[in-house]
Design a protein around this motif. Sequence first.
Motif, short mmCIF file in Angstrom:
data_model
loop_
_atom_site.label_atom_id
_atom_site.label_comp_id
_atom_site.label_asym_id
_atom_site.label_seq_id
_atom_site.Cartn_x
_atom_site.Cartn_y
_atom_site.Cartn_z
N ILE A 1 -7.80 9.25 -0.94
CA ILE A 1 -8.96 9.96 -1.48
C ILE A 1 -8.62 11.40 -1.83
O ILE A 1 -9.15 11.96 -2.81
CB ILE A 1 -10.12 9.91 -0.47
N LEU A 2 -7.75 12.02 -1.06
CA LEU A 2 -7.35 13.39 -1.37
C LEU A 2 -6.66 13.46 -2.73
O LEU A 2 -6.91 14.38 -3.52
CB LEU A 2 -6.42 13.94 -0.29
N TYR A 3 -5.81 12.49 -3.04
CA TYR A 3 -5.15 12.48 -4.34
C TYR A 3 -6.12 12.10 -5.46
O TYR A 3 -5.97 12.55 -6.59
CB TYR A 3 -3.96 11.53 -4.33
N ALA A 4 -7.14 11.27 -5.13
CA ALA A 4 -8.13 10.91 -6.14
C ALA A 4 -9.02 12.11 -6.47
O ALA A 4 -9.36 12.34 -7.63
CB ALA A 4 -8.98 9.74 -5.66
N THR B 1 0.83 -1.22 0.00
CA THR B 1 0.00 0.00 0.00
C THR B 1 0.86 1.25 0.00
O THR B 1 0.62 2.19 -0.77
CB THR B 1 -0.93 0.01 1.23
N VAL B 2 1.87 1.27 0.87
CA VAL B 2 2.78 2.43 0.95
C VAL B 2 3.53 2.61 -0.37
O VAL B 2 3.67 3.73 -0.89
CB VAL B 2 3.77 2.27 2.12
N LEU B 3 4.04 1.51 -0.94
CA LEU B 3 4.79 1.58 -2.19
C LEU B 3 3.93 2.12 -3.33
O LEU B 3 4.39 2.92 -4.15
CB LEU B 3 5.35 0.20 -2.56
N LEU B 4 2.68 1.69 -3.37
CA LEU B 4 1.78 2.15 -4.42
C LEU B 4 1.51 3.64 -4.31
O LEU B 4 1.45 4.36 -5.32
CB LEU B 4 0.47 1.37 -4.37
N ILE B 5 1.32 4.12 -3.08
CA ILE B 5 1.09 5.55 -2.88
C ILE B 5 2.34 6.35 -3.26
O ILE B 5 2.25 7.37 -3.94
CB ILE B 5 0.68 5.84 -1.42
N LEU B 6 3.50 5.87 -2.84
CA LEU B 6 4.75 6.57 -3.18
C LEU B 6 5.00 6.55 -4.69
O LEU B 6 5.55 7.51 -5.26
CB LEU B 6 5.93 5.92 -2.45
N ASP B 7 4.57 5.48 -5.35
CA ASP B 7 4.88 5.33 -6.78
C ASP B 7 4.06 6.26 -7.66
O ASP B 7 4.36 6.38 -8.86
CB ASP B 7 4.66 3.88 -7.22
N ILE B 8 3.03 6.91 -7.11
CA ILE B 8 2.32 7.89 -7.93
C ILE B 8 3.23 9.08 -8.25
O ILE B 8 2.98 9.83 -9.19
CB ILE B 8 1.02 8.39 -7.27
N PHE B 9 4.31 9.22 -7.47
CA PHE B 9 5.26 10.32 -7.70
C PHE B 9 6.43 9.89 -8.59
O PHE B 9 6.91 10.67 -9.40
CB PHE B 9 5.80 10.83 -6.36
N VAL B 10 6.91 8.65 -8.42
CA VAL B 10 8.10 8.22 -9.17
C VAL B 10 7.75 7.32 -10.36
O VAL B 10 8.50 7.24 -11.33
CB VAL B 10 9.09 7.49 -8.23
N ARG B 11 6.65 6.59 -10.27
CA ARG B 11 6.13 5.77 -11.36
C ARG B 11 7.16 4.80 -11.93
O ARG B 11 7.46 4.79 -13.13
CB ARG B 11 5.56 6.67 -12.48
N VAL B 12 7.70 3.95 -11.07
CA VAL B 12 8.66 2.93 -11.51
C VAL B 12 8.06 1.53 -11.44
O VAL B 12 8.59 0.60 -12.05
CB VAL B 12 9.95 2.98 -10.65
N LEU C 1 -5.60 4.02 -7.60
CA LEU C 1 -5.05 5.37 -7.70
C LEU C 1 -3.79 5.36 -8.56
O LEU C 1 -3.64 6.19 -9.48
CB LEU C 1 -4.73 5.92 -6.31
N ARG C 2 -2.89 4.42 -8.28
CA ARG C 2 -1.66 4.32 -9.07
C ARG C 2 -1.94 3.90 -10.51
O ARG C 2 -1.38 4.46 -11.46
CB ARG C 2 -0.70 3.31 -8.41
N LEU C 3 -2.84 2.92 -10.69
CA LEU C 3 -3.14 2.42 -12.02
C LEU C 3 -3.79 3.47 -12.90
O LEU C 3 -3.63 3.46 -14.13
CB LEU C 3 -4.05 1.19 -11.92
N SER C 4 -4.50 4.41 -12.28
CA SER C 4 -5.20 5.44 -13.06
C SER C 4 -4.24 6.28 -13.90
O SER C 4 -4.63 6.81 -14.95
CB SER C 4 -6.00 6.36 -12.12
N ILE C 5 -3.01 6.42 -13.45
CA ILE C 5 -2.03 7.20 -14.21
C ILE C 5 -1.81 6.57 -15.58
O ILE C 5 -1.71 7.26 -16.60
CB ILE C 5 -0.71 7.32 -13.43
N ASP C 6 -1.77 5.23 -15.63
CA ASP C 6 -1.58 4.52 -16.89
C ASP C 6 -2.90 4.40 -17.66
O ASP C 6 -2.95 4.68 -18.86
CB ASP C 6 -1.01 3.12 -16.63
N TYR D 1 -12.46 8.42 -10.75
CA TYR D 1 -11.85 8.92 -9.52
C TYR D 1 -12.74 8.67 -8.30
O TYR D 1 -12.35 8.96 -7.17
CB TYR D 1 -11.50 10.41 -9.64
N GLN D 2 -13.94 8.12 -8.52
CA GLN D 2 -14.82 7.75 -7.41
C GLN D 2 -14.41 6.41 -6.79
O GLN D 2 -14.68 6.16 -5.61
CB GLN D 2 -16.28 7.63 -7.89
N PHE D 3 -13.77 5.54 -7.58
CA PHE D 3 -13.51 4.17 -7.14
C PHE D 3 -12.63 4.07 -5.90
O PHE D 3 -12.94 3.32 -4.97
CB PHE D 3 -12.89 3.36 -8.28
N PRO D 4 -11.48 4.78 -5.85
CA PRO D 4 -10.63 4.64 -4.65
C PRO D 4 -11.38 4.96 -3.36
O PRO D 4 -11.24 4.24 -2.36
CB PRO D 4 -9.50 5.64 -4.91
#
Length: 437
Positions: free
Chosen positions: A250-253, A17-28, A174-179, A214-217
């Motif tokens: 939810i804030l980021y969504a 969970t933490v890695l997924l949230i952090l990865d919205i910034f680095v996207r690796v 949230l992370r998947l939405s970027i792609d 953006y409602q899903f998360p």
Amino acid sequence: MNLESYIKSYWPELLITVLLILDIFVRVIPAAPFIVLIVGLQFLRLDINSNIFLCLQCLPVFLGAALNTMGISGIGGLAYVLGAVLIVYGFLKGETRVSLKGLAGIVPVVFVLLYFAISMMLSSGGDFAGQKLALTIKAMLFTWVSFIILFSNFRTVNTDLLGLYLVLFAAYLLRLSIDANTISGPAGLFDFAFMRVQTIDTLGYIPDVYYISYQFPGAYVLQGIGIYLMRYRRDHKIAFLLFAAGLIIILYAGARQMIISVFLVLVLWVVITYKQKSLFIVAAMVLLVPVVYLASTSLSTLFESTVEEGYVEGGGRGLWLMAGVQQFLDNPVLGVGFGRYNLLGNYDTYPHNLFIEILCELGLVGFVVLLAVFLVMLFLGRQNIKRYIFYFAGLFFMSMASGGMFDNIILFSLVFASISFGRQRSLTNGRKRLQYC
């Protein structure tokens, strides 16, 4: 379970969970293929009844989102089939029980769905009513069965981990939405609502291509917190951890009603949990809101219209809500008919408020009938309200500003299935036994 043991026991899920949230910034992280790890862990770590619940309620959308992003469509629905297979397997192995008392809930389920069908057949207008009825029937049956399984086997279900998985699902979407939504992601740590803003800028309000709403998360977060809080005497630190993680997601969504819903559920939990002390805690929370609002430019922009113009106009729901109110005033007794609500000739929509939708389509008669059935079932399961009150509250707050009947019918499913809790006869592998849930 205290916070330390919680972290030790569920560190894989917490770490992901933490890695997924952090990865919205680095996207690796390759987000779409990451679904294999998450679903694999889910089936390895969760009990069979928790997996049945997820297969019938959440996994179809969750799995479908990942596979659609990889260009594979039409597979997510297989989760329903897997859920049915698991029910049969669990029943034969004696691991899944079905409350005989809870099965009586099929009576109000069928009654409500029949009422919708009759209302539709006795009315006319548009070509969406049949599709809406089919979606509502599907949603009610699957959610009702999933709740029956969850509540009938509540004593053996690991609600700590099940609730966490729903929060993990929210972080993943949230992370998947970027792609999936072809957006760039947050520009900085305080770029809240990036998912909402960038998706609308890129795809518009009603995208023609596949995307993750953006409602899903927020919907997953509210259900995860609700499930965790179903057991009495929950550890307060863990609850605050889940609320904090959920609010961040939810804030980021950026779904406004989801942000407000989580905050209201938190207030409700504080009031019930801390009793006399709750006044000071809630006051501090309320005072913190304008500080955060003014400190974050993105949040100020997100809620600016709502603050200045009010919920109806500023929330972007005014046109839909007022159309529903007008159609109710024109047809106050029986309404316009199930699935006959329309906005400027478009029937494929809804008023974004459950009460207005019922009044508009079913009139005062339908509203009173549904309310009566709902209150009777609420009374029959009154001893169990304390267990699911936070789950119900989250769903209720969402229904006041989001979704149509095919989304919000889950409120009825939850209450109709709640009689499955408690000391009662249960059916398992062809034998009857007494069980305490």
